[in-house]
Motif scaffolding. Structure first.
Motif, short mmCIF file in Angstrom:
data_model
loop_
_atom_site.label_atom_id
_atom_site.label_comp_id
_atom_site.label_asym_id
_atom_site.label_seq_id
_atom_site.Cartn_x
_atom_site.Cartn_y
_atom_site.Cartn_z
N GLU A 169 -5.29 6.01 1.56
CA GLU A 169 -4.53 4.76 1.38
C GLU A 169 -4.80 4.22 -0.02
N LEU B 208 0.53 4.83 1.83
CA LEU B 208 -0.22 5.58 2.83
C LEU B 208 0.10 7.06 2.73
N LYS C 101 -3.65 9.19 9.26
CA LYS C 101 -3.85 8.71 7.90
C LYS C 101 -5.03 9.42 7.26
N THR D 6 0.85 -1.20 0.00
CA THR D 6 0.00 0.00 0.00
C THR D 6 0.87 1.24 0.00
#
Length: 368
Positions: A328, A317, A325, A315
């Protein structure tokens, strides 16, 4: 001649007896009196006194003033109690003893304007009083409760006191709002407190106009700032440790230093993330994460990457400067790829390539 003299003496005696009988019928009897027209006092312009042990104890003046333990009561008061013994002048006792004030002679319960009372049971005078409370109550719901001292000269009346504090009919407390009113036309509306606690300070009275709080315990709380336009107090968002230092200047400096410390902590956290990403780049140089374009950007930006190693999960981020966060992107295949990122608000963001739970590469981008 003797006969004429005898007749004259007899007539005088009969007149005297008649006068004594009439006087006796209207006299004040020591054994008690009946009826509603009995009178004790003077019929001329003189006052009179009640005495015991040949000493005047109470004096009633011709003007209606009453003096207790004084034969010359103050002419401006109707009741003057004097005593040379301290704290033994006037006593009100009994169940919920009180002194009531009214501008109406009939003293109807609904016309009492003010009450001073001592509560001898719960709920005396006001709803939540308890035994032992001293109650000062303005019954008139259209008026305020005022505390004053000294004598002023406004209006040409030297007996007018100087207002120092006011509790308004709505429960607002004003301290020295009189000074504000006098500076703004001396109107009744101007003197009313504007907030729950309204303190007016005169900046021209150097050395006298301060709000002082001393011997405060240490603890945690929030800094309070003063609005320069309204004078109202507001709390700032961040919490700080309080100090019992009496210097206001020191407290302000400590608050500023705490702000700087918080900013440094954020920068150090971001640097740690960058260093960790750089170390990951050395170990996994076969995967790449390019710098976003454009950078800085206003609406959206493109991020390109290349994944050449096998992976179970991969992933990218995107986090804000505080590590939260905000986005994503899931990578499903090896090879080159890209995606567009649109920020919700301006600021600095860190985007990181995470392969199998390991941060490999991190870069910084700026949204305008």
């Amino acid at each position: 001649m003797k006969k004429q003299i005898f007749k004259t003496v007899a007539a005088f005696f009969l007149i005297a007896q008649s006068f004594n009988g009439a006087y006796a019928q209207s006299s004040w009897l020591l054994s008690g009196n009946t009826g509603t027209t009995n009178v004790l006092g003077q019929t001329d312009a003189n006052g009179f006194s009640l005495i015991t042990n040949n000493t005047p104890r109470m004096t009633l003046t011709s003007g209606g003033g009453i003096g207790v333990n004084t034969t010359t009561p103050n002419s401006t008061s109707k009741l003057h109690v004097h005593n040379t013994v301290a704290d033994q002048h006037f006593l009100v006792s009994g169940s919920a003893p009180s002194v009531r004030f009214s501008d109406n002679l009939s003293l109807l319960a609904t016309q009492h304007k003010a009450i001073l009372g001592f509560s001898t049971a719960n709920g005396n005078f006001v709803d939540y009083s308890i035994l032992g409370d001293f109650v000062m109550q303005n019954v008139d719901t259209t008026a305020d409760l005022i505390f004053a001292n000294g004598y002023g000269t406004r209006g040409g009346n030297p007996r007018l006191g100087v207002e120092q504090m006011r509790i308004s009919k709505t429960g607002y407390i004003g301290i020295n709002t009189r000074s504000y009113a006098e500076a703004n036309g001396a109107t009744v509306a101007a003197i009313q407190p504007k907030d729950r606690v309204d303190i007016y300070l005169n900046p021209q009275s150097i050395g006298q106009e301060y709000v002082r709080i001393e011997n405060m315990p240490t603890g945690h709380g929030q800094i309070v700032v003063i609005d320069s336009l309204t004078g109202r107090l507001y709390k700032v968002a961040n919490s700080y440790a309080k100090s019992n230092n009496n210097s206001d200047e020191t407290n302000v400096k400590m608050a500023a230093m705490q702000e700087q410390i918080n900013d440094l902590i954020k920068e150090i956290t971001a640097l740690k993330s960058t260093i960790a990403a750089a170390n990951a780049n050395v170990l996994s140089s076969q995967n790449t994460l390019e710098q976003n374009t454009p950078n800085p950007f206003s609406n959206s930006t493109q991020i390109k990457y290349s994944i050449n190693s096998d992976f179970t999960s991969c992933t990218i981020l995107v986090c804000d400067i505080n590590g939260r966060k905000v986005f994503e992107h899931q990578v499903t295949n090896k090879g080159d790829g890209s995606f567009n990122f649109s920020s919700v608000q301006g600021g600095t963001y860190i985007y990181t390539l995470v392969v199998d739970g390991r941060n490999e590469i991190s870069k910084k981008m700026i949204s305008l």
